[in-house]
Scaffold this active site. Structure first.
Site, PDB file in Angstrom:
ATOM      1  N   LYS A 232      32.699 -19.743 -23.422  1.00 11.17           N
ATOM      2  CA  LYS A 232      32.981 -18.316 -23.053  1.00 11.17           C
ATOM      3  C   LYS A 232      33.747 -18.205 -22.045  1.00 11.17           C
ATOM      4  CE  LYS A 232      29.277 -14.763 -22.219  1.00 11.17           C
ATOM      5  NZ  LYS A 232      29.644 -13.834 -23.420  1.00 11.17           N
TER       6      LYS A 232
HETATM    7  N1  PPE Z   1      30.198 -13.662 -29.563  1.00 11.53           N
HETATM    8  C1  PPE Z   1      30.671 -13.088 -28.432  1.00 11.53           C
HETATM    9  C2  PPE Z   1      32.184 -13.064 -28.354  1.00 11.53           C
HETATM   10  C3  PPE Z   1      30.086 -12.577 -27.138  1.00 11.53           C
HETATM   11  O1  PPE Z   1      30.766 -12.535 -26.188  1.00 11.53           O
HETATM   12  C4  PPE Z   1      28.749 -12.961 -27.242  1.00 11.53           C
HETATM   13  C5  PPE Z   1      27.770 -12.456 -26.029  1.00 11.53           C
HETATM   14  C6  PPE Z   1      28.024 -13.535 -28.310  1.00 11.53           C
HETATM   15  C7  PPE Z   1      28.737 -13.790 -29.585  1.00 11.53           C
HETATM   16  C8  PPE Z   1      26.743 -13.696 -28.325  1.00 11.53           C
HETATM   17  O2  PPE Z   1      25.962 -14.709 -27.613  1.00 11.53           O
HETATM   18  P1  PPE Z   1      24.616 -14.859 -27.074  1.00 11.53           P
HETATM   19  O3  PPE Z   1      24.457 -13.639 -25.820  1.00 11.53           O
HETATM   20  O4  PPE Z   1      24.376 -16.128 -26.378  1.00 11.53           O
HETATM   21  O5  PPE Z   1      23.800 -14.508 -27.844  1.00 11.53           O
HETATM   22  N2  PPE Z   1      28.508 -11.420 -25.372  1.00 11.53           N
HETATM   23  C9  PPE Z   1      27.973 -11.347 -24.012  1.00 11.53           C
HETATM   24  C10 PPE Z   1      29.049 -10.488 -23.385  1.00 11.53           C
HETATM   25  C11 PPE Z   1      29.008  -8.697 -23.483  1.00 11.53           C
HETATM   26  C12 PPE Z   1      30.174  -8.137 -22.349  1.00 11.53           C
HETATM   27  O6  PPE Z   1      30.408  -7.222 -22.915  1.00 11.53           O
HETATM   28  O7  PPE Z   1      30.059  -8.519 -21.500  1.00 11.53           O
HETATM   29  C13 PPE Z   1      26.467 -10.787 -23.951  1.00 11.53           C
HETATM   30  O8  PPE Z   1      25.985 -10.351 -25.122  1.00 11.53           O
HETATM   31  O9  PPE Z   1      26.118 -10.990 -22.698  1.00 11.53           O
END
Ligand code: PPE
Length: 305
Positions: free
Chosen positions: A159
């Protein structure tokens, strides 16, 4: 606007919100190499506050840092405690928690040498990411003209702050066109992920999601896959094309911020009957119970304050 609270945790100390500032020579600000997490704390059924899969998020932060070759100057335990302290000191019973590891000032140029690694944790109240209505009625998505990262260009298992330029461009593009969320295709043209969520489809009762090739391996994705398998559903991790989205019975997104959000329309094609599908609703309901400690089989996912 983010609703301000009293304190922010920065480099080991709790400091007043307004004092959590950085110098403009902060390396990450120029070149984007930093890593972060997004974690939710819920007020649980028994009145206690619990952080959902805290250890898994902190582990992913360290994985991201390892990919980015950034050495975090704190232990996992210290960062877990910091998240909890931050919520307690700010009196937050529910919150979104954002740990951010970034490279501070020192030299400029793309090699940061031994510029200091800094860590901040911010917490604030954040409601439904794509809106309450999206959770209930589903959202409208569009395939973005921006391709998701090739794994040898940007590493999506991490991330990394800079990875999100791609998300911002995609999101802005589709919002301008009147849609709510962007779905991005991988460099081979298969569905990758949304700007901040993983993508699932349901067809004839079988649940499918993209394999962890060009996506961030979401912790919500993992939770929903576990929940679905425990309910006896077949869950497949396999690449699929955008037209498979169009003819799916159900499509939904998962993410810490977006939770489980149904999609009712993709590229102007109505999904199913245009309402959140039965399996999506079932998984969403169980997910919301699980994150609030309502299901003993998933209580190990919760770290109570
Ligand atoms: N893909 C991406 C690109 C992504 O940013 C997230 C989380 C996910 C998948 C899902 O991951 P998880 O949260 O572990 O289920 N995106 C984060 C950021 C959002 C933002 O705008 O800042 C979040 O959901 O916290």
């Amino acid at each position: 606007m983010v609703q301000k609270v009293s304190k922010i945790w920065m480099d080991g100390e709790l400091i007043p919100w307004d004092e959590a500032k950085v110098h403009v020579l902060t390396h990450t600000l120029h070149y984007g190499l930093g890593v972060f997490e997004g974690i939710r704390c819920y007020r649980c059924h028994d009145g206690r506050s619990g952080i959902f899969r805290l250890r898994d998020h902190i582990n992913r932060l360290f994985d991201s840092a390892s990919v980015a070759q950034i050495e975090i100057p704190f232990s996992r335990e210290e960062l877990e405690e910091a998240c909890k302290d931050l919520l307690r000191v700010n009196d937050l019973d529910e919150a979104y928690i954002r740990p951010l590891v970034f490279i501070g000032e020192g030299v400029m140029g793309v090699h940061p040498y031994d510029n200091p690694v800094r860590v901040a944790i911010i917490a604030w109240r954040w409601g439904a990411y794509l809106g309450e209505e999206a959770l209930r009625k589903g959202t409208r998505a569009k395939t973005s003209s921006y391709t998701r990262h090739h794994p040898n260009a940007m590493m999506t298992k991490a991330k990394i702050c800079g990875n999100y330029v791609n998300s911002v461009l995609a999101k802005r593009e589709v919002v301008k066109l009147g849609y709510d969320e962007a779905i991005m295709l991988d460099p081979d043209g298969y569905v990758s992920e949304a700007s901040g969520e993983n993508v699932f489809i349901v067809k004839n009762g079988i649940i499918k999601t993209t394999p962890p090739t060009t996506i961030l391996p979401g912790i919500t994705r993992d939770s929903v896959m576990r929940i679905a398998k425990d309910r006896g559903y077949v869950v497949i991790e396999e690449r699929f094309s955008r037209d498979e989205l169009y003819i799916a019975d159900e499509v939904f997104l998962t993410g810490t911020a977006a939770e489980v959000t149904p999609i009712r329309e993709v590229d102007d094609r109505i999904i199913g009957d245009g309402k959140p599908g039965r399996i999506t609703r079932e998984l969403q309901e169980i997910y919301f119970k699980a994150v609030r400690g309502g299901l003993p089989e998933y209580s190990h996912w919760i770290s109570y304050l």
